[in-house]
Scaffold this motif. Structure first.
Motif, PDB file in Angstrom:
ATOM      1  N   MET A   1       0.847  -1.177   0.000  1.00  0.00           N
ATOM      2  CA  MET A   1       0.000   0.000   0.000  1.00  0.00           C
ATOM      3  C   MET A   1       0.892   1.238   0.000  1.00  0.00           C
ATOM      4  SD  MET A   1      -3.253   0.614   2.354  1.00  0.00           S
ATOM      5  CE  MET A   1      -2.995   1.814   3.582  1.00  0.00           C
ATOM      6  N   ASP A   2       0.729   2.050  -1.032  1.00  0.00           N
ATOM      7  CA  ASP A   2       1.560   3.239  -1.181  1.00  0.00           C
ATOM      8  C   ASP A   2       0.711   4.479  -0.911  1.00  0.00           C
ATOM      9  OD1 ASP A   2       3.630   4.880  -1.731  1.00  0.00           O
ATOM     10  OD2 ASP A   2       3.377   4.815  -3.907  1.00  0.00           O
ATOM     11  N   VAL A   3       1.057   5.188   0.143  1.00  0.00           N
ATOM     12  CA  VAL A   3       0.317   6.394   0.515  1.00  0.00           C
ATOM     13  C   VAL A   3       1.225   7.594   0.300  1.00  0.00           C
ATOM     14  CG1 VAL A   3      -0.850   7.605   2.379  1.00  0.00           C
ATOM     15  CG2 VAL A   3      -1.045   5.131   2.203  1.00  0.00           C
ATOM     16  N   ASN A   4       0.746   8.534  -0.499  1.00  0.00           N
ATOM     17  CA  ASN A   4       1.504   9.749  -0.764  1.00  0.00           C
ATOM     18  C   ASN A   4       0.919  10.865   0.106  1.00  0.00           C
ATOM     19  OD1 ASN A   4       3.179  11.617  -1.781  1.00  0.00           O
ATOM     20  ND2 ASN A   4       2.253  11.720  -3.822  1.00  0.00           N
ATOM     21  N   ALA A   5       1.404  10.974   1.319  1.00  0.00           N
ATOM     22  CA  ALA A   5       0.863  11.957   2.266  1.00  0.00           C
ATOM     23  C   ALA A   5       1.967  12.913   2.685  1.00  0.00           C
ATOM     24  CB  ALA A   5       0.281  11.262   3.483  1.00  0.00           C
ATOM     25  N   GLN A   6       1.614  14.175   2.769  1.00  0.00           N
ATOM     26  CA  GLN A   6       2.538  15.191   3.260  1.00  0.00           C
ATOM     27  C   GLN A   6       2.257  15.399   4.748  1.00  0.00           C
ATOM     28  OE1 GLN A   6       4.911  16.637   1.415  1.00  0.00           O
ATOM     29  NE2 GLN A   6       4.284  15.502  -0.405  1.00  0.00           N
ATOM     30  N   VAL A   7       3.196  14.974   5.560  1.00  0.00           N
ATOM     31  CA  VAL A   7       2.999  15.053   7.006  1.00  0.00           C
ATOM     32  C   VAL A   7       3.968  16.088   7.561  1.00  0.00           C
ATOM     33  CG1 VAL A   7       3.068  13.802   9.179  1.00  0.00           C
ATOM     34  CG2 VAL A   7       2.295  12.650   7.105  1.00  0.00           C
ATOM     35  N   ARG A   8       3.438  17.012   8.375  1.00  0.00           N
ATOM     36  CA  ARG A   8       4.272  18.017   9.023  1.00  0.00           C
ATOM     37  C   ARG A   8       4.067  17.944  10.524  1.00  0.00           C
ATOM     38  NH1 ARG A   8       3.725  23.486   5.396  1.00  0.00           N
ATOM     39  NH2 ARG A   8       5.025  22.771   3.705  1.00  0.00           N
ATOM     40  N   ASP A   9       5.108  18.253  11.225  1.00  0.00           N
ATOM     41  CA  ASP A   9       5.029  18.296  12.681  1.00  0.00           C
ATOM     42  C   ASP A   9       4.262  19.553  13.085  1.00  0.00           C
ATOM     43  OD1 ASP A   9       5.367  18.112  15.368  1.00  0.00           O
ATOM     44  OD2 ASP A   9       7.557  18.079  15.333  1.00  0.00           O
ATOM     45  N   PRO A  10       3.154  19.431  13.815  1.00  0.00           N
ATOM     46  CA  PRO A  10       2.379  20.636  14.179  1.00  0.00           C
ATOM     47  C   PRO A  10       3.122  21.564  15.130  1.00  0.00           C
ATOM     48  CG  PRO A  10       1.503  18.704  15.272  1.00  0.00           C
ATOM     49  CD  PRO A  10       2.533  18.211  14.298  1.00  0.00           C
ATOM     50  N   ARG A  11       4.230  21.095  15.697  1.00  0.00           N
ATOM     51  CA  ARG A  11       4.999  21.957  16.601  1.00  0.00           C
ATOM     52  C   ARG A  11       5.891  22.944  15.870  1.00  0.00           C
ATOM     53  NH1 ARG A  11       7.377  17.067  19.954  1.00  0.00           N
ATOM     54  NH2 ARG A  11       7.449  16.339  17.809  1.00  0.00           N
ATOM     55  N   GLU A  12       5.940  22.861  14.533  1.00  0.00           N
ATOM     56  CA  GLU A  12       6.811  23.756  13.764  1.00  0.00           C
ATOM     57  C   GLU A  12       6.314  25.199  13.760  1.00  0.00           C
ATOM     58  OE1 GLU A  12       7.332  22.244   9.868  1.00  0.00           O
ATOM     59  OE2 GLU A  12       8.412  20.459  10.530  1.00  0.00           O
ATOM     60  N   HIS A  13       5.000  25.402  13.763  1.00  0.00           N
ATOM     61  CA  HIS A  13       4.396  26.749  13.795  1.00  0.00           C
ATOM     62  C   HIS A  13       4.951  27.613  12.669  1.00  0.00           C
ATOM     63  CE1 HIS A  13       2.501  25.836  17.586  1.00  0.00           C
ATOM     64  NE2 HIS A  13       3.652  25.451  18.077  1.00  0.00           N
ATOM     65  N   ILE A  14       4.793  27.158  11.444  1.00  0.00           N
ATOM     66  CA  ILE A  14       5.424  27.820  10.306  1.00  0.00           C
ATOM     67  C   ILE A  14       4.859  29.227  10.093  1.00  0.00           C
ATOM     68  CG2 ILE A  14       5.721  27.714   7.815  1.00  0.00           C
ATOM     69  CD1 ILE A  14       5.704  24.645   8.139  1.00  0.00           C
TER      70      ILE A  14
END
Length: 51
Positions: A1-14
């Motif tokens: 199963m290939d999942v193309n998801a963009q995951v970001r750490d919510p602690r980054e506070h961009i």
């Protein structure tokens, strides 16, 4: 199963700007209190003028 998801750490506070939450709360509270005080005394003055 290939999942193309963009995951970001919510602690980054961009995109978060530094804010003073307590200062914003106090400004809103005292600003609304001052506004309601002006409205109250304005209504009292209108009441006495209209009698």
């Amino acid at each position: 199963m290939d999942v193309n998801a963009q995951v970001r750490d919510p602690r980054e506070h961009i995109n978060e700007e530094p804010r003073n939450d307590l200062g914003d709360l106090m400004n809103g509270f005292f600003g609304m209190t001052a506004f309601m005080t002006v409205v109250f005394f304005g209504m009292v003055i209108i009441k006495f003028i209209s009698e």
